[in-house]
Design an enzyme around this catalytic site. Structure first.
Site, mmCIF file in Angstrom:
data_model
loop_
_atom_site.group_PDB
_atom_site.id
_atom_site.type_symbol
_atom_site.label_atom_id
_atom_site.label_comp_id
_atom_site.label_asym_id
_atom_site.label_seq_id
_atom_site.Cartn_x
_atom_site.Cartn_y
_atom_site.Cartn_z
ATOM 1 N N HIS A 13 0.668 -0.674 -0.187
ATOM 2 C CA HIS A 13 -0.113 0.119 0.205
ATOM 3 C C HIS A 13 0.949 1.553 -0.442
ATOM 4 O O HIS A 13 1.496 1.695 1.106
ATOM 5 C CB HIS A 13 -0.561 -0.551 1.068
ATOM 6 N N LEU A 16 2.600 7.126 -4.449
ATOM 7 C CA LEU A 16 3.297 7.870 -5.105
ATOM 8 C C LEU A 16 3.095 9.149 -5.717
ATOM 9 O O LEU A 16 4.086 9.930 -6.291
ATOM 10 C CB LEU A 16 4.030 6.731 -5.717
ATOM 11 N N ARG A 17 1.682 9.413 -6.221
ATOM 12 C CA ARG A 17 1.804 10.631 -6.654
ATOM 13 C C ARG A 17 1.843 10.951 -7.628
ATOM 14 O O ARG A 17 2.172 10.189 -7.957
ATOM 15 C CB ARG A 17 2.142 12.171 -5.274
ATOM 16 N N ASN A 41 -5.457 7.665 -6.083
ATOM 17 C CA ASN A 41 -5.692 8.613 -5.651
ATOM 18 C C ASN A 41 -5.020 9.858 -6.020
ATOM 19 O O ASN A 41 -5.060 10.845 -5.282
ATOM 20 C CB ASN A 41 -6.788 8.608 -3.910
ATOM 21 N N LYS A 99 -9.336 -0.065 -5.766
ATOM 22 C CA LYS A 99 -9.606 0.102 -4.384
ATOM 23 C C LYS A 99 -10.326 1.133 -4.227
ATOM 24 O O LYS A 99 -11.132 1.738 -4.741
ATOM 25 C CB LYS A 99 -8.113 1.272 -4.060
ATOM 26 N N LEU A 219 -4.802 9.294 7.834
ATOM 27 C CA LEU A 219 -6.215 8.547 8.167
ATOM 28 C C LEU A 219 -5.533 6.710 7.649
ATOM 29 O O LEU A 219 -5.577 6.232 6.908
ATOM 30 C CB LEU A 219 -6.850 9.213 7.620
ATOM 31 N N ASP A 247 1.798 3.029 3.624
ATOM 32 C CA ASP A 247 0.436 3.305 3.172
ATOM 33 C C ASP A 247 1.696 4.956 3.360
ATOM 34 O O ASP A 247 0.778 6.070 3.481
ATOM 35 C CB ASP A 247 -0.665 3.822 4.078
ATOM 36 N N HIS A 251 3.076 14.666 1.861
ATOM 37 C CA HIS A 251 2.436 15.626 1.166
ATOM 38 C C HIS A 251 3.799 17.018 1.518
ATOM 39 O O HIS A 251 4.708 16.589 1.830
ATOM 40 C CB HIS A 251 1.390 16.473 2.244
ATOM 41 N N ALA A 263 -3.771 14.456 5.416
ATOM 42 C CA ALA A 263 -3.530 13.140 6.301
ATOM 43 C C ALA A 263 -2.261 12.456 5.844
ATOM 44 O O ALA A 263 -2.216 12.252 4.129
ATOM 45 C CB ALA A 263 -4.555 12.937 6.266
HETATM 46 O O1 DOR Z 1 -2.960 9.279 5.626
HETATM 47 C C1 DOR Z 1 -3.488 8.957 4.637
HETATM 48 N N1 DOR Z 1 -3.256 9.890 3.887
HETATM 49 N N2 DOR Z 1 -4.464 8.399 4.551
HETATM 50 C C2 DOR Z 1 -5.186 7.666 3.372
HETATM 51 O O2 DOR Z 1 -6.022 7.516 3.263
HETATM 52 C C3 DOR Z 1 -4.866 9.309 2.116
HETATM 53 C C4 DOR Z 1 -4.165 8.949 2.247
HETATM 54 C C5 DOR Z 1 -3.076 10.003 1.055
HETATM 55 O O3 DOR Z 1 -3.635 10.186 -0.230
HETATM 56 O O4 DOR Z 1 -1.915 11.209 1.501
HETATM 57 ZN ZN ZN Z 2 -3.431 5.057 1.934
#
Ligand code: DOR
Ligand code: ZN
Length: 344
Positions: A13, A16-17, A41, A99, A219, A247, A251, A263
């Site tokens: 999980h 990578l953006r 996402n 997903k 999150l 995960d 950011h 998050a």
């Molecule tokens: O903390 C998180 N960041 N939880 C997620 O589900 C998404 C992720 C993100 O894409 O930054």
């Molecule tokens: Zn995630």
């Protein structure tokens, strides 16, 4: 000096953006990991086979010279996902999993699912073709307290969906509670779970006592100590249904240290060092390889990696406080305690 050699890990999980951020963070993953399940996402999200093919090409183009890394692509499930497009992308090997984000649950989840009946045909098709569903397991009902959202999701959404779709293989992503760990343990092998590094080493006090620490905000949110303990027990149990999904979610530092903090914890650079330290403290170093390198491939029906990495115990390891990217600096996760294991 103590050393352990384990099969090269995978990250089940990973965020990578895209663009400059992808370019900046990808080397931190390819240094240690052979494969990763890539979260879809983006803005806009990766929803079709064509989107996934284009994103995979951009990732492949950003892999540093000499690194050997395979991105395992996912599609972002929407109420408009076309089962035929998904089935074709899965059959060709382009897409490994789908997903599910409940709409509004987390970063860039606005296109997620509101009405689970609308995605029933896609889920049934996935069960038929053996394509796993990766689930962000939190309800978004504003009346449900953020600390209860995972447990309520299991009762209200996950269990009904699984009962209605026999044969659907599901990964509960980043479980954060005893409820999540217990739900996995009480089910069959069609259900697995990933666990992050931060949820194994931190609880909500670490984030909130003595000042708010934005780099610990992710999150699903960190929970009470007893939940962290349950996750640690699951991760170190040797049960193949639990495996590593960092995960790691970069950011820019300014977006974390802001009035409305984004998050995500950026753990790609030091995830394995922290895990070795944590498994050692739990007296379970012999279970590390299963968690990082064996259980995930078994769940996904993929071969384990042939090459290995070696972890060495020595003086406390240091890592950069931040890495520079074209989108600005990204702060590296700091667990707040000395870590003695380095990847050599
Ligand atoms: O903390 C998180 N960041 N939880 C997620 O589900 C998404 C992720 C993100 O894409 O930054
Ligand atoms: Zn995630």
């Amino acid at each position: 000096m103590q050393q352990i050699t384990i099969r090269r890990p995978d990250d089940w999980h990973l965020h990578l953006r895209d663009g400059a951020m992808l370019q900046g963070v990808l080397p931190e993953t390819t240094r240690h990991f052979a494969r990763a399940i890539i979260m879809p996402n983006l803005v806009p999200p990766v929803v079709t086979g064509a989107d996934a093919a284009a994103y995979r090409d951009r990732i492949l183009a950003a892999i540093p010279d000499g690194a050997d890394f395979t991105p395992l692509m996912t599609l972002y499930l929407t109420e408009d996902t076309d089962p035929d497009d998904l089935a074709a992308a899965h059959a060709s090997g382009l897409v490994t999993a789908v997903k599910l984000y409940p709409a509004g649950a987390t970063t860039n989840s606005a296109s997620g699912v509101r009405d689970f009946d609308k995605v029933r045909p896609v889920l049934e098709r996935m069960a038929e073709i053996g394509c796993p569903l990766c689930v962000h397991g939190e309800v978004t009902d504003p009346d449900i307290d953020i600390f209860d959202r995972e447990a309520v999701f299991i009762d209200r959404v996950l269990d009904p969906v699984r009962r209605a779709t026999p044969g659907l293989r599901v990964v509960m992503e980043h479980i954060t509670t005893r409820d999540g760990a217990d739900y996995v343990a009480s089910n069959d092998t069609d259900l697995g779970a990933t666990i992050t590094v931060q949820h194994l080493v931190l609880d909500r006090n670490d984030m909130l006592v003595g000042g708010m620490r934005p780099h610990y905000y992710c999150l699903p949110i960190l929970k009470r100590r007893e939940h962290r303990d349950a996750l640690l027990k699951a991760a170190t149990s040797g049960d193949p249904r639990y495996f590593l999904g960092t995960d790691s979610a970069p950011h820019p530092t300014h977006a974390k240290e802001s009035e409305c903090c984004s998050a995500g914890c950026f753990t790609a650079p030091n995830a394995l060092s922290i895990l070795a330290d944590t498994f050692e403290k739990a007296g379970a170093l012999d279970k590390l390889e299963g968690f990082t390198s064996l259980h995930g491939p078994a769940f996904y029906g993929l071969p384990v990696n042939e090459d290995t990495i070696t972890l060495t115990r020595g003086a406390p390891v240091t890592w950069p406080a931040r890495i520079e990217t074209g989108d600005g600096p990204v702060t590296v996760f700091d667990p707040g305690f000395p870590v003695h294991w380095s990847v050599t």
